[in-house]
Design an enzyme around this catalytic site. Structure first.
Site, PDB file in Angstrom:
ATOM      1  N   GLY A  86       0.689  -1.043  -0.567  1.00 52.63           N
ATOM      2  CA  GLY A  86       0.217  -0.583   0.327  1.00 52.63           C
ATOM      3  C   GLY A  86       0.683   1.292  -0.085  1.00 52.63           C
ATOM      4  N   ALA A  87       1.664   1.243  -0.687  1.00 59.44           N
ATOM      5  CA  ALA A  87       2.840   1.956  -0.461  1.00 59.44           C
ATOM      6  C   ALA A  87       3.106   2.903  -1.892  1.00 59.44           C
ATOM      7  CB  ALA A  87       4.225   1.403  -0.547  1.00 59.44           C
ATOM      8  N   ARG A 143       0.703   6.073  -1.679  1.00 60.85           N
ATOM      9  CA  ARG A 143      -0.261   7.271  -1.387  1.00 60.85           C
ATOM     10  C   ARG A 143       0.283   7.216   0.110  1.00 60.85           C
ATOM     11  NH1 ARG A 143      -4.932   8.486  -1.931  1.00 60.85           N
ATOM     12  NH2 ARG A 143      -5.400   5.828  -1.926  1.00 60.85           N
ATOM     13  N   ARG A 144      -0.076   8.111   0.687  1.00 58.55           N
ATOM     14  CA  ARG A 144      -0.396   8.637   1.999  1.00 58.55           C
ATOM     15  C   ARG A 144       0.950   8.160   3.112  1.00 58.55           C
ATOM     16  NH1 ARG A 144      -5.289   9.875   3.822  1.00 58.55           N
ATOM     17  NH2 ARG A 144      -5.029   8.760   5.371  1.00 58.55           N
ATOM     18  N   ILE A 174      -3.071  11.050  12.014  1.00 55.67           N
ATOM     19  CA  ILE A 174      -2.097  11.123  11.951  1.00 55.67           C
ATOM     20  C   ILE A 174      -2.486  11.615  10.404  1.00 55.67           C
ATOM     21  CG2 ILE A 174       0.171  10.516   9.853  1.00 55.67           C
ATOM     22  CD1 ILE A 174       0.684   9.549  13.882  1.00 55.67           C
ATOM     23  N   TYR A 207     -13.250  -2.728  11.616  1.00 58.52           N
ATOM     24  CA  TYR A 207     -11.836  -2.544  11.875  1.00 58.52           C
ATOM     25  C   TYR A 207     -11.332  -3.054  12.714  1.00 58.52           C
ATOM     26  CZ  TYR A 207      -7.673   0.917  11.658  1.00 58.52           C
ATOM     27  OH  TYR A 207      -6.458   1.514  11.672  1.00 58.52           O
ATOM     28  N   THR A 218      -9.983  -6.404  13.877  1.00 52.33           N
ATOM     29  CA  THR A 218      -8.353  -6.775  12.666  1.00 52.33           C
ATOM     30  C   THR A 218      -7.148  -6.239  12.819  1.00 52.33           C
ATOM     31  OG1 THR A 218      -8.539  -4.850  10.617  1.00 52.33           O
ATOM     32  CG2 THR A 218      -9.715  -6.506  10.711  1.00 52.33           C
ATOM     33  N   LYS A 219      -7.447  -4.865  13.611  1.00 55.42           N
ATOM     34  CA  LYS A 219      -5.931  -4.301  14.261  1.00 55.42           C
ATOM     35  C   LYS A 219      -5.908  -4.749  15.799  1.00 55.42           C
ATOM     36  CE  LYS A 219      -4.673  -1.168  10.813  1.00 55.42           C
ATOM     37  NZ  LYS A 219      -3.255  -1.899   9.989  1.00 55.42           N
ATOM     38  N   ASN A 267       1.856  -2.370   5.172  1.00 61.55           N
ATOM     39  CA  ASN A 267       0.820  -0.749   5.604  1.00 61.55           C
ATOM     40  C   ASN A 267      -0.318  -1.129   5.964  1.00 61.55           C
ATOM     41  OD1 ASN A 267       1.219   1.996   5.861  1.00 61.55           O
ATOM     42  ND2 ASN A 267       0.520   1.642   3.704  1.00 61.55           N
ATOM     43  N   ASP A 319      -2.507  -0.301  14.800  1.00 66.71           N
ATOM     44  CA  ASP A 319      -3.396   1.507  14.579  1.00 66.71           C
ATOM     45  C   ASP A 319      -4.057   1.629  16.896  1.00 66.71           C
ATOM     46  OD1 ASP A 319      -5.796   2.877  15.914  1.00 66.71           O
ATOM     47  OD2 ASP A 319      -6.395   2.932  13.356  1.00 66.71           O
TER      48      ASP A 319
HETATM   49  N1  LIG Z   1      -3.947   7.359   8.542  1.00 71.06           N
HETATM   50  C1  LIG Z   1      -4.027   7.487   9.872  1.00 71.06           C
HETATM   51  O1  LIG Z   1      -3.883   8.240  10.651  1.00 71.06           O
HETATM   52  C2  LIG Z   1      -3.664   6.024  10.281  1.00 71.06           C
HETATM   53  C3  LIG Z   1      -4.118   6.026  12.405  1.00 71.06           C
HETATM   54  C4  LIG Z   1      -3.617   4.618  12.183  1.00 71.06           C
HETATM   55  C5  LIG Z   1      -3.526   4.061  11.979  1.00 71.06           C
HETATM   56  N2  LIG Z   1      -2.816   3.955  10.859  1.00 71.06           N
HETATM   57  C6  LIG Z   1      -2.443   2.588   9.580  1.00 71.06           C
HETATM   58  O2  LIG Z   1      -1.777   3.177   8.931  1.00 71.06           O
HETATM   59  C7  LIG Z   1      -1.651   2.686   8.097  1.00 71.06           C
HETATM   60  C8  LIG Z   1      -1.226   3.964   6.649  1.00 71.06           C
HETATM   61  O3  LIG Z   1      -2.260   4.722   7.194  1.00 71.06           O
HETATM   62  P1  LIG Z   1      -3.231   5.268   5.527  1.00 71.06           P
HETATM   63  O4  LIG Z   1      -3.887   6.086   6.585  1.00 71.06           O
HETATM   64  O5  LIG Z   1      -2.532   6.043   4.651  1.00 71.06           O
HETATM   65  O6  LIG Z   1      -3.497   3.876   4.910  1.00 71.06           O
HETATM   66  P2  LIG Z   1      -4.808   4.406   3.737  1.00 71.06           P
HETATM   67  O7  LIG Z   1      -4.840   5.399   2.644  1.00 71.06           O
HETATM   68  O8  LIG Z   1      -6.357   3.352   4.282  1.00 71.06           O
HETATM   69  O9  LIG Z   1      -4.517   2.760   2.745  1.00 71.06           O
HETATM   70  C9  LIG Z   1      -3.048   2.478   2.240  1.00 71.06           C
HETATM   71  C10 LIG Z   1      -3.619   1.298   1.066  1.00 71.06           C
HETATM   72  O10 LIG Z   1      -4.065  -0.115   1.475  1.00 71.06           O
HETATM   73  C11 LIG Z   1      -3.880   0.037  -0.024  1.00 71.06           C
HETATM   74  N3  LIG Z   1      -5.503  -1.076   0.171  1.00 71.06           N
HETATM   75  C12 LIG Z   1      -6.325  -1.244   1.010  1.00 71.06           C
HETATM   76  N4  LIG Z   1      -6.901  -2.662   0.153  1.00 71.06           N
HETATM   77  C13 LIG Z   1      -5.599  -3.422  -0.116  1.00 71.06           C
HETATM   78  C14 LIG Z   1      -6.034  -4.659  -0.693  1.00 71.06           C
HETATM   79  N5  LIG Z   1      -7.139  -5.388  -0.517  1.00 71.06           N
HETATM   80  N6  LIG Z   1      -4.762  -5.013  -1.422  1.00 71.06           N
HETATM   81  C15 LIG Z   1      -3.644  -4.448  -1.892  1.00 71.06           C
HETATM   82  N7  LIG Z   1      -3.803  -2.747  -1.135  1.00 71.06           N
HETATM   83  C16 LIG Z   1      -4.814  -2.265  -0.808  1.00 71.06           C
HETATM   84  C17 LIG Z   1      -3.912   0.780  -0.598  1.00 71.06           C
HETATM   85  O11 LIG Z   1      -3.207   0.437  -2.231  1.00 71.06           O
HETATM   86  P3  LIG Z   1      -4.131   1.501  -2.997  1.00 71.06           P
HETATM   87  O12 LIG Z   1      -4.276   2.846  -3.257  1.00 71.06           O
HETATM   88  O13 LIG Z   1      -3.104   1.144  -4.886  1.00 71.06           O
HETATM   89  O14 LIG Z   1      -6.188   0.913  -3.641  1.00 71.06           O
HETATM   90  C18 LIG Z   1      -4.360   1.942  -0.209  1.00 71.06           C
HETATM   91  O15 LIG Z   1      -3.923   3.128  -0.750  1.00 71.06           O
HETATM   92  C19 LIG Z   1      -2.384   1.689   8.015  1.00 71.06           C
HETATM   93  O16 LIG Z   1      -2.445  -0.108   8.347  1.00 71.06           O
HETATM   94  C20 LIG Z   1      -3.744   2.251   9.022  1.00 71.06           C
HETATM   95  O17 LIG Z   1      -4.285   1.529   9.954  1.00 71.06           O
HETATM   96  C21 LIG Z   1      -2.915   5.415   9.819  1.00 71.06           C
END
Ligand SMILES: NC(=O)c1ccc[n+]([C@@H]2O[C@H](COP(=O)([O-])OP(=O)(O)OC[C@H]3O[C@@H](n4cnc5c(N)ncnc54)[C@H](OP(=O)(O)O)[C@@H]3O)[C@@H](O)[C@H]2O)c1
Length: 248
Positions: free
Chosen positions: A12-13, A15-16, A187, A155, A158-159, A91, A142
């Site tokens: 999942g690398a 973006r973001r 974040i 969710y 899962t975490k 990720n 998370d």
């Molecule tokens: N954002 C936050 O503040 C936050 C807070 C707590 C925990 N986290 C954890 O940190 C990590 C990154 O967060 P994030 O917000 O950047 O994540 P995100 O944008 O929600 O997702 C990251 C990527 O996961 C990929 N993905 C989802 N389902 C998939 C599948 N079935 N197969 C393959 N790829 C899949 C997607 O790829 P594509 O775009 O290529 O489809 C997406 O871009 C995650 O594990 C999240 O749970 C984040």
């Protein structure tokens, strides 16, 4: 082994946070396999940018992680490029509300397949290669794997599973492979989250002792630490949450 000779696969690398982790590991000298699912253009743009900085150092690979049969192939593709694999960063994740009372088996299946089952089987597929190179795994969990978040029960489950998975894998894969986690707080706000009003965001911020959201680079720095400077740490999950877990 110098870090500059190592290869990291980050799921999942495109973006973001995942992209920031890829940039950070690449900046430390590693070659990066940028996994994506639907964000092909973003993945290719990121790799182009990284390859401009250092030729032949980034490569994009597509896979739907919820398809268990695709996971061994993803590892195989990741290894084919540079002939080795040293680091796996799990990720990729799905995040959406599931209102209790109306949760369907499809939602349960989708979240567990994407967030937990995929991490388990991808780690299993990568384990022999990581063992060969005394590598490591970093799981993005998370704080809500520890503290429940209303309306996100599946969710959170899962975490929570990922927290145990980190410990289980650390036992299974020691002494040659270390397995740790990074547990982000707030974040980046979820995309398309119209339901997260300004008031709701303010409420979250009030519960963070450091009084601000973190940045993707805060997470990426923690991942790099666990990869590069944590040779006697395994089975641990580092909260990078501005102190959010301290509040009720
Ligand atoms: N954002 C936050 O503040 C936050 C807070 C707590 C925990 N986290 C954890 O940190 C990590 C990154 O967060 P994030 O917000 O950047 O994540 P995100 O944008 O929600 O997702 C990251 C990527 O996961 C990929 N993905 C989802 N389902 C998939 C599948 N079935 N197969 C393959 N790829 C899949 C997607 O790829 P594509 O775009 O290529 O489809 C997406 O871009 C995650 O594990 C999240 O749970 C984040």
């Amino acid at each position: 082994m110098l870090i500059s000779k190592k290869v990291a696969l980050i799921t999942g690398a495109a973006r973001r946070i995942g992209a920031e982790i890829a940039i950070k590991l690449h900046g430390a000298g590693m070659c990066v396999v940028v996994h994506y699912h639907t964000s092909q253009q973003a993945a290719q743009q990121l790799c182009q940018r990284l390859n401009q900085q250092r030729p032949d150092s980034a490569w994009a690979v597509q896979a739907d992680l919820s398809q268990t049969a695709h996971l061994a192939l993803l590892v195989q593709q990741a290894v084919e490029k540079w002939g080795r694999l040293d680091v796996l960063v799990n990720n990729a994740s799905r995040f959406y509300p599931t209102r209790f009372g109306k949760i369907t088996e499809e939602q349960w299946q989708d979240l567990f397949d994407s967030n937990l089952k995929s991490v388990f089987f991808l780690s299993q597929a990568a384990a022999p290669l990581l063992t060969m190179n005394q590598g490591c795994i970093v799981n993005l969990t998370d704080i809500h794997g520890d503290r429940p978040l209303r309306d996100y029960s599946v969710y959170c489950l899962t975490k929570a599973g990922m927290l145990m998975l980190t410990k289980v894998l650390a036992k299974e894969l020691g002494p040659l492979v270390r397995v740790n986690g990074v547990s982000p707080g707030a974040i980046l706000w979820p995309e398309g989250s119209s339901e997260l009003t300004e008031q709701a965001r303010q409420h979250i911020l009030e519960k963070i002792p450091l009084a601000a959201t973190g940045a993707p680079t805060d997470i990426a720095k923690a991942v790099l630490f666990l990869v590069q400077d944590a040779s006697y740490i395994t089975g641990q999950v580092l909260a990078v949450d501005g102190g959010r877990l301290l509040s009720g």
